[in-house]
Design an enzyme around this catalytic site. Structure first.
Site, short mmCIF file in Angstrom:
data_model
loop_
_atom_site.label_atom_id
_atom_site.label_comp_id
_atom_site.label_asym_id
_atom_site.label_seq_id
_atom_site.Cartn_x
_atom_site.Cartn_y
_atom_site.Cartn_z
N ARG A 1 2.36 4.67 -20.54
CA ARG A 1 2.00 4.49 -19.13
C ARG A 1 1.22 3.19 -18.98
O ARG A 1 0.13 3.04 -19.53
CB ARG A 1 1.15 5.67 -18.64
CG ARG A 1 0.90 5.69 -17.14
CD ARG A 1 -0.04 6.83 -16.76
NE ARG A 1 -0.03 7.11 -15.34
CZ ARG A 1 0.79 7.96 -14.74
NH1 ARG A 1 1.66 8.64 -15.47
NH2 ARG A 1 0.73 8.16 -13.44
N CYS B 1 0.18 3.89 -4.68
CA CYS B 1 1.05 2.95 -5.40
C CYS B 1 2.49 2.98 -4.92
O CYS B 1 3.28 2.13 -5.31
CB CYS B 1 1.02 3.25 -6.90
SG CYS B 1 1.70 4.86 -7.34
N ARG C 1 -0.63 0.52 -16.36
CA ARG C 1 -1.20 0.41 -15.03
C ARG C 1 -1.98 -0.90 -14.90
O ARG C 1 -2.55 -1.40 -15.87
CB ARG C 1 -2.15 1.60 -14.73
CG ARG C 1 -1.41 2.90 -14.43
CD ARG C 1 -0.59 2.78 -13.17
NE ARG C 1 0.10 4.00 -12.77
CZ ARG C 1 1.33 4.31 -13.12
NH1 ARG C 1 2.01 3.51 -13.94
NH2 ARG C 1 1.90 5.42 -12.68
N GLU D 1 -7.04 0.51 -9.10
CA GLU D 1 -5.94 0.84 -10.02
C GLU D 1 -4.64 0.94 -9.24
O GLU D 1 -4.61 1.47 -8.13
CB GLU D 1 -6.26 2.15 -10.73
CG GLU D 1 -5.18 2.65 -11.70
CD GLU D 1 -4.19 3.62 -11.04
OE1 GLU D 1 -3.15 3.91 -11.67
OE2 GLU D 1 -4.46 4.05 -9.91
#
Length: 385
Positions: free
Chosen positions: A222, A140, A224, A178
């Protein structure tokens, strides 16, 4: 004297003195203490010796060869296996994994009994077994707010095309990818547009959404982005042109940071006077400039924390735990970081604290993955043997 037994135990675990002392929670001088024990300069107490000798050598999430799987999957850019765990618990068998970082490989092996293959760019499609589902938490950094944001101009960004290569070559029934939330808006949406076009050109139906860990029982804010794809070639009903997959809804489970905090925490995790003074000074400077940057303080009753990052080991500034007016705040312990991401306490941490912080900061919220995995399995049920 027990030095030979302690050393033999550590070597069987393939751990350095630093890794073993941190994993045992021996505190600030743990490495030196362990070295003295191994050299028979001093002896551990009965409790300490039992803790060492009872340290698990089994792989807590290993799978027997006769495991009767419901489906198979591969685990790319697997880190420490946060995406693997819920898919395996739902009846899946991992037939291939890949991760280039040697420390993450060590944690993965200690928990699953399988050492991941290395650099995916050096692995051909022929070296990867057939599989029903492809899982990939692809790097990422090129898309993250914490990185440079170069996207596909960054070499790591091109690793997406390795995923595309494997999907095209093996045509799994489905995949789960992801990445960070910012991927959705990076380069004014063009980066995600390119990813979407490449996957749709492979004749996969896509579902894309952003889910938050705090909505699935984890006290962490968090977020995502998840991309779920299903092979349209599975659709043989002319009246049905869609899989009708939906992402899971928030569970509504209340979250509280105190639920994942340990009762006893070594002073090792309390930040120094110098570091705390630096945090306070930078906080005041940011206030004078009119922005909200600075360290973030939480307590047992906090509903959730900020996002845990891979840089947490440096100063812990994004998540510091209030210890009252008479003590400096402290960092989370590695075990608390694991809990914050939804890993069970049986999950072994066989690396140094520094590496553990990096690993869990790079990992995924397991509860969110589990909720998605259930929906994916339900969608694929008619097509599984």
């Amino acid at each position: 004297m027990y030095g030979d037994r302690i050393k033999a135990k550590r070597l069987r675990l393939d751990m350095t003195q630093k890794e073993f002392s941190d994993s045992l929670g021996l505190g600030r001088n743990g490495e030196r203490t362990l070295r003295r024990w191994e050299n028979n300069e001093t002896s551990p107490s009965t409790i300490e010796l039992n803790m060492i000798l009872n340290y698990p050598e089994i792989h807590p999430f290993g799978v027997d060869e006769d495991f009767n799987e419901d489906f198979t999957f591969i685990d790319l850019f697997c880190g420490v296996g946060g995406i693997r765990l819920p898919f395996q618990q739902l009846g899946g068998k991992c037939v291939f994994s890949s991760e280039w970082d040697k420390f993450a490989q060590k944690t993965y092996y200690r928990n699953y009994g399988e050492r991941p293959h290395g650099d995916i760019t050096e692995i051909t499609n022929e070296q990867i077994p057939a599989h029903d589902i492809l899982l990939a938490g692809f790097p990422c950094q090129p898309f993250s707010q914490a990185g440079l944001g170069l996207g596909f101009e960054d070499t790591r960004g091109t690793l997406f095309f390795e995923i595309e290569r494997i999907i095209e070559g093996h045509r799994p029934m489905a995949f789960l990818l992801e990445n960070v939330k910012k991927l959705r808006t990076h380069d004014q949406g063009n980066t995600l547009k390119v990813i979407r076009e490449h996957l749709e050109n492979l004749n996969y139906e896509l579902y894309i959404d952003v889910l938050r860990a705090a909505d699935f029982g984890l006290p962490q804010n968090r977020e995502r982005l998840f991309i779920v794809g299903f092979d349209k070639e599975l659709l043989d009903d002319p009246e049905n042109d869609s899989f009708n997959f939906t992402f899971p809804e928030p569970t509504g489970i209340p979250t509280r940071l105190g639920d994942i905090l340990q009762e006893y925490v070594d002073e090792l995790y309390t930040i120094s006077d110098t570091l705390y003074a630096g945090h306070l000074r930078r906080l005041e400077q940011h206030r004078e400039r009119g922005n909200g940057f600075g360290f973030s303080l939480f307590n047992h009753d906090s509903v959730y924390t900020n996002t845990l990052s891979a840089r947490y080991y440096k100063d812990g500034s994004e998540i510091l735990i209030d210890q009252g007016p008479r003590a400096n705040p402290r960092k989370l312990t590695p075990r608390e970081c694991a809990r914050l991401q939804g890993f069970p306490d049986e999950f072994t941490i066989p690396v140094s604290n520094t590496q553990a912080y990096k690993q869990f900061g790079n990992s995924v919220p397991v509860n969110v993955i589990r909720a998605i995995a259930r929906r994916m399995k339900d969608t694929l049920e008619p097509y599984l043997d």
